[in-house]
Design a protein around this motif. Structure first.
Motif, mmCIF file in Angstrom:
data_model
loop_
_atom_site.group_PDB
_atom_site.id
_atom_site.type_symbol
_atom_site.label_atom_id
_atom_site.label_comp_id
_atom_site.label_asym_id
_atom_site.label_seq_id
_atom_site.Cartn_x
_atom_site.Cartn_y
_atom_site.Cartn_z
ATOM 1 N N LEU A 38 0.836 -1.203 0.000
ATOM 2 C CA LEU A 38 0.000 0.000 0.000
ATOM 3 C C LEU A 38 0.869 1.250 0.000
ATOM 4 C CD1 LEU A 38 -2.819 1.210 0.060
ATOM 5 C CD2 LEU A 38 -2.786 1.041 2.557
ATOM 6 N N LEU A 41 2.066 1.808 -3.468
ATOM 7 C CA LEU A 41 0.977 2.346 -4.285
ATOM 8 C C LEU A 41 0.814 3.847 -4.075
ATOM 9 C CD1 LEU A 41 -1.458 1.906 -6.179
ATOM 10 C CD2 LEU A 41 -2.825 1.387 -4.146
ATOM 11 N N TYR A 73 0.201 0.566 -11.401
ATOM 12 C CA TYR A 73 -0.983 0.731 -10.554
ATOM 13 C C TYR A 73 -1.792 -0.561 -10.452
ATOM 14 C CZ TYR A 73 -0.622 5.833 -10.105
ATOM 15 O OH TYR A 73 -0.219 7.105 -9.787
ATOM 16 N N THR A 76 -0.033 -3.487 -8.579
ATOM 17 C CA THR A 76 0.150 -3.156 -7.156
ATOM 18 C C THR A 76 -1.155 -3.308 -6.391
ATOM 19 O OG1 THR A 76 1.872 -1.556 -7.779
ATOM 20 C CG2 THR A 76 1.021 -1.433 -5.536
ATOM 21 N N ILE A 77 -2.251 -2.827 -6.971
ATOM 22 C CA ILE A 77 -3.570 -2.975 -6.339
ATOM 23 C C ILE A 77 -3.937 -4.451 -6.227
ATOM 24 C CG2 ILE A 77 -6.049 -2.515 -6.609
ATOM 25 C CD1 ILE A 77 -5.179 0.115 -8.064
ATOM 26 N N TYR A 80 -1.914 -6.044 -3.503
ATOM 27 C CA TYR A 80 -2.399 -5.578 -2.202
ATOM 28 C C TYR A 80 -3.639 -6.378 -1.799
ATOM 29 C CZ TYR A 80 -4.360 -2.667 1.464
ATOM 30 O OH TYR A 80 -4.887 -2.226 2.665
ATOM 31 N N THR A 81 -4.550 -6.574 -2.757
ATOM 32 C CA THR A 81 -5.751 -7.366 -2.490
ATOM 33 C C THR A 81 -5.387 -8.788 -2.081
ATOM 34 O OG1 THR A 81 -7.000 -6.074 -4.137
ATOM 35 C CG2 THR A 81 -7.931 -8.197 -3.481
ATOM 36 N N MET A 119 -5.401 -1.151 -15.758
ATOM 37 C CA MET A 119 -5.878 -0.959 -14.392
ATOM 38 C C MET A 119 -7.260 -1.543 -14.193
ATOM 39 S SD MET A 119 -4.639 2.814 -13.168
ATOM 40 C CE MET A 119 -5.492 2.590 -11.613
ATOM 41 N N LEU A 123 -8.281 -4.393 -11.563
ATOM 42 C CA LEU A 123 -9.286 -4.075 -10.548
ATOM 43 C C LEU A 123 -10.417 -5.093 -10.564
ATOM 44 C CD1 LEU A 123 -9.474 -0.184 -10.840
ATOM 45 C CD2 LEU A 123 -8.806 -1.480 -8.817
ATOM 46 N N SER A 126 -9.128 -8.194 -9.007
ATOM 47 C CA SER A 126 -9.042 -8.014 -7.555
ATOM 48 C C SER A 126 -10.427 -8.123 -6.924
ATOM 49 C CB SER A 126 -8.431 -6.653 -7.229
ATOM 50 O OG SER A 126 -7.133 -6.524 -7.758
ATOM 51 N N LEU A 156 -12.119 -1.027 -3.868
ATOM 52 C CA LEU A 156 -11.953 -1.400 -5.266
ATOM 53 C C LEU A 156 -13.013 -0.748 -6.143
ATOM 54 C CD1 LEU A 156 -11.112 -5.184 -4.778
ATOM 55 C CD2 LEU A 156 -9.529 -3.377 -5.457
ATOM 56 N N LEU A 159 -11.983 2.784 -6.683
ATOM 57 C CA LEU A 159 -10.916 2.867 -7.676
ATOM 58 C C LEU A 159 -11.458 2.679 -9.101
ATOM 59 C CD1 LEU A 159 -8.171 0.850 -5.782
ATOM 60 C CD2 LEU A 159 -8.063 3.278 -6.362
#
Length: 200
Positions: A38, A41, A73, A76-77, A80-81, A119, A123, A126, A156, A159
């Motif tokens: 995080l 990010l 991005y 990384t997201i 993180y998830t 992205m 997303l 995720s 999410l 985002l």
């Protein structure tokens, strides 16, 4: 450089991103892997807006040099998830392929479109992971309410909304030649500021 609503919001985003990054890199609370991801990010996000600030101030034009880093991005997201969902999350060698930065010789608007698609794909992946995790918890855990990750799903969705607004902002400017999309840009900045403030 003139003081405007946009510039003021950008400064707040930069400050909060870097402040939160320092906190996450140094805190002992929570999962260290998740905190680090995080923090990375927010560091990328803060750096992006710093390049925008420097560009608009007329100090140095290096905004285009940052474009390839926008591809980080999505992965990384996603990581993180995964780090939140999986108890013993660890990076594997095969994961490095997601972090490969590709420098593509395409005009800026189209690079931005590719970044948006990248992205959005990460997303959705995720979000799907959180849905599966949600189902497994509901079926196997008696204390489901305490373990539920509704906050992560909401993050999410937030985002995804930012990506949609970004697509409207850049897509409208490219497709119908609008040079003045200030109102959409301000809305986008406010959504991002709200997101960063919520994380902080």
């Amino acid at each position: 450089m003139s003081i405007s609503i946009e510039n003021s919001i950008i400064v707040l985003i930069i400050f909060q991103c870097f402040f939160c990054t320092l906190f996450l890199f140094n805190t002992k609370r929570g999962k260290s892997v998740s905190n680090t991801i995080l923090g990375v990010l927010l560091l990328i996000l803060g750096s992006q807006f710093f390049t925008i600030f420097v560009q608009e101030a007329g100090w140095f034009d290096f905004k285009n040099y940052f474009l390839p880093f926008k591809f980080l991005y999505g992965p990384t997201i996603f990581f993180y998830t995964k780090s939140i969902i999986l108890k013993e999350f660890r990076f594997k060698k095969k994961d490095t392929i997601h972090l490969t930065i590709e420098i593509i010789a395409i005009k800026e608007p189209y690079i931005i479109l590719i970044v948006q698609i990248s992205m959005f794909t990460y997303l959705i992946a995720s979000f799907q992971s959180t849905r599966i995790h949600h189902y497994v918890l509901k079926e196997t855990q008696s204390n489901f309410d305490k373990l539920s990750l509704d906050w992560l799903k909401q993050l999410l969705v937030f985002l995804i909304a930012i990506i949609i607004i970004d697509f409207i902002y850049h897509g409208s400017g490219v497709s119908i030649g609008l040079d003045d999309m200030t109102s959409v840009y301000v809305v986008q900045l406010m959504v991002i500021l709200t997101l960063v403030s919520t994380i902080v």
